[in-house]
Design an enzyme around this catalytic site. Sequence first.
Site, PDB file in Angstrom:
ATOM      1  N   THR A 191      -3.966  -2.225  -2.283  1.00 17.18           N
ATOM      2  CA  THR A 191      -4.003  -0.989  -1.397  1.00 17.18           C
ATOM      3  C   THR A 191      -4.171  -0.152  -1.705  1.00 17.18           C
ATOM      4  O   THR A 191      -4.598   1.033  -0.781  1.00 17.18           O
ATOM      5  CB  THR A 191      -2.493  -1.414  -2.391  1.00 17.18           C
ATOM      6  OG1 THR A 191      -1.738  -0.821  -3.315  1.00 17.18           O
ATOM      7  CG2 THR A 191      -1.419  -2.218  -1.167  1.00 17.18           C
ATOM      8  N   ASP A 245     -10.813 -10.655  -0.980  1.00 15.78           N
ATOM      9  CA  ASP A 245     -11.745  -9.071  -0.463  1.00 15.78           C
ATOM     10  C   ASP A 245     -12.648  -8.605  -1.254  1.00 15.78           C
ATOM     11  O   ASP A 245     -13.920  -7.940  -0.898  1.00 15.78           O
ATOM     12  CB  ASP A 245     -10.888  -7.857  -0.462  1.00 15.78           C
ATOM     13  CG  ASP A 245     -10.126  -7.555  -2.134  1.00 15.78           C
ATOM     14  OD1 ASP A 245      -9.000  -6.998  -2.399  1.00 15.78           O
ATOM     15  OD2 ASP A 245     -11.171  -7.951  -2.786  1.00 15.78           O
ATOM     16  N   HIS A 273      -6.770 -17.901  -4.552  1.00 14.13           N
ATOM     17  CA  HIS A 273      -7.156 -18.095  -3.306  1.00 14.13           C
ATOM     18  C   HIS A 273      -8.090 -18.256  -2.460  1.00 14.13           C
ATOM     19  O   HIS A 273      -8.469 -17.975  -1.349  1.00 14.13           O
ATOM     20  CB  HIS A 273      -5.912 -17.030  -2.814  1.00 14.13           C
ATOM     21  CG  HIS A 273      -4.234 -17.004  -3.554  1.00 14.13           C
ATOM     22  ND1 HIS A 273      -3.766 -16.204  -3.026  1.00 14.13           N
ATOM     23  CD2 HIS A 273      -4.715 -18.260  -3.984  1.00 14.13           C
ATOM     24  CE1 HIS A 273      -2.411 -16.876  -4.026  1.00 14.13           C
ATOM     25  NE2 HIS A 273      -2.564 -18.128  -4.828  1.00 14.13           N
ATOM     26  N   THR A 287       1.372  -7.247  -7.921  1.00 15.71           N
ATOM     27  CA  THR A 287       1.707  -8.674  -7.772  1.00 15.71           C
ATOM     28  C   THR A 287       3.300  -8.591  -7.893  1.00 15.71           C
ATOM     29  O   THR A 287       4.093  -8.453  -8.251  1.00 15.71           O
ATOM     30  CB  THR A 287       1.079 -10.550  -8.430  1.00 15.71           C
ATOM     31  OG1 THR A 287       1.221 -10.766  -7.435  1.00 15.71           O
ATOM     32  CG2 THR A 287       1.436 -10.336 -10.249  1.00 15.71           C
TER      33      THR A 287
HETATM   34  N1  APR Z   1       0.141  -0.166  -7.881  1.00 13.32           N
HETATM   35  C1  APR Z   1       0.188  -1.124  -8.158  1.00 13.32           C
HETATM   36  N2  APR Z   1       1.248  -1.833  -7.885  1.00 13.32           N
HETATM   37  C2  APR Z   1       1.134  -2.059  -6.070  1.00 13.32           C
HETATM   38  C3  APR Z   1       0.268  -1.136  -5.801  1.00 13.32           C
HETATM   39  C4  APR Z   1      -0.460  -0.148  -6.771  1.00 13.32           C
HETATM   40  N3  APR Z   1      -1.389   1.171  -6.020  1.00 13.32           N
HETATM   41  N4  APR Z   1       0.689  -0.899  -4.142  1.00 13.32           N
HETATM   42  C5  APR Z   1       1.256  -2.039  -3.925  1.00 13.32           C
HETATM   43  N5  APR Z   1       2.087  -3.057  -5.345  1.00 13.32           N
HETATM   44  C6  APR Z   1       2.837  -3.441  -5.724  1.00 13.32           C
HETATM   45  C7  APR Z   1       4.165  -4.133  -5.366  1.00 13.32           C
HETATM   46  O1  APR Z   1       5.192  -3.428  -4.783  1.00 13.32           O
HETATM   47  C8  APR Z   1       4.070  -5.693  -4.784  1.00 13.32           C
HETATM   48  O2  APR Z   1       5.670  -6.001  -5.903  1.00 13.32           O
HETATM   49  O3  APR Z   1       1.671  -4.723  -5.756  1.00 13.32           O
HETATM   50  C9  APR Z   1       3.038  -6.260  -5.370  1.00 13.32           C
HETATM   51  C10 APR Z   1       2.130  -7.201  -4.241  1.00 13.32           C
HETATM   52  O4  APR Z   1       3.441  -8.304  -3.794  1.00 13.32           O
HETATM   53  P1  APR Z   1       2.305  -8.628  -2.504  1.00 13.32           P
HETATM   54  O5  APR Z   1       2.600  -9.009  -1.517  1.00 13.32           O
HETATM   55  O6  APR Z   1       3.518  -9.773  -2.964  1.00 13.32           O
HETATM   56  O7  APR Z   1       0.912 -10.056  -2.769  1.00 13.32           O
HETATM   57  P2  APR Z   1       0.993 -10.638  -3.926  1.00 13.32           P
HETATM   58  O8  APR Z   1       2.136 -10.639  -4.919  1.00 13.32           O
HETATM   59  O9  APR Z   1      -0.793 -10.668  -4.147  1.00 13.32           O
HETATM   60  O10 APR Z   1       0.925 -12.062  -2.952  1.00 13.32           O
HETATM   61  C11 APR Z   1       0.167 -12.871  -3.708  1.00 13.32           C
HETATM   62  O11 APR Z   1       0.607 -14.375  -1.462  1.00 13.32           O
HETATM   63  O12 APR Z   1       0.502 -14.386   1.037  1.00 13.32           O
HETATM   64  C12 APR Z   1       0.274 -14.953  -0.205  1.00 13.32           C
HETATM   65  O13 APR Z   1      -2.283 -15.636  -0.269  1.00 13.32           O
HETATM   66  C13 APR Z   1      -0.810 -14.104  -0.367  1.00 13.32           C
HETATM   67  O14 APR Z   1      -2.322 -13.849  -2.513  1.00 13.32           O
HETATM   68  C14 APR Z   1      -1.445 -13.472  -1.603  1.00 13.32           C
HETATM   69  C15 APR Z   1      -0.221 -13.710  -2.447  1.00 13.32           C
END
Ligand code: APR
Length: 245
Positions: free
Chosen positions: A31, A109, A124, A195
């Site tokens: 992000t 990415d 993924h 995550t």
């Molecule tokens: N630093 C630390 N944590 C962060 C940051 C940051 N800069 N930005 C966001 N987060 C946290 C958020 O609070 C959230 O809990 O990262 C987490 C991202 O969670 P998701 O948006 O659910 O992403 P992810 O866990 O990678 O999703 C897994 O879901 O839909 C599928 O294929 C897609 O790979 C993805 C998978």
Amino acid sequence: MATIQQDRDALERLIDKSSNIVFFGGAGVSTESGIPDFRSKDGLYHQKYLYDPEIILSHAFFEKYPAEFYRFYRDKMLVLDKKPNPCHYYLAELEKKGKLKAIVTQNIDGLHQMAGSKNVLELHGSIHRNHCLSCYHFFDAGFVKNAPDIVPHCPYCGGIIKPDVVLYGEQIDDRSVVFTAKALLDADLLIICGTSLQVYPAATLLKLYNKKDIVYINSDPKSTYDRASLVIHHKAGVLFGGMKA
Ligand code: APR
Ligand code: ZN
């Protein structure tokens, strides 16, 4: 709540005494490179689309509405102008020092490799790998990005080109699962970062790690992981940006 320097010191103490670290990351790692995550309040899954993004990113939807899929995919996933952030670079340094044995990422990415990491297990898949569904010819992300039609077609046989990203309803690549399992079984420190651990089997694979030290890094102060021995609520890029591998 600990200051960011206290968190960095605690994290560095764990890293210093470990020789086999595995980093398990998600969208939160990217992000700060300008790629939105999925489930945070301004994440992809909270933005309004004609169809629910988790429907669009499914195998059935790709088969039935490839143009709609590619409209979303080109807009939100096929990001080629983003750069690694300090978290990616720190991990590449830690791997060079021989302490980080594997990065297991749910991201597609390619930013870890761009930062110099070599052993990256992409559960993924990746936007950088694309294949023709008819003759299996390989195409890079640039070819897909610059294709004249919204749905890219193979110049060799006319077949539809599909990104090698795991869509809902598709299997995760067996090799990534096997290598992830082995890395987790061998590790003496697990760092989980950025995550929400909502997606299986990624989240279940973590159960294979059975040692004591687990670090859970998430910028959301409400997010935690009950197995963690150290929980850090800071942004990954800011946290690692102040650390030297
Ligand atoms: N630093 C630390 N944590 C962060 C940051 C940051 N800069 N930005 C966001 N987060 C946290 C958020 O609070 C959230 O809990 O990262 C987490 C991202 O969670 P998701 O948006 O659910 O992403 P992810 O866990 O990678 O999703 C897994 O879901 O839909 C599928 O294929 C897609 O790979 C993805 C998978
Ligand atoms: Zn073809």
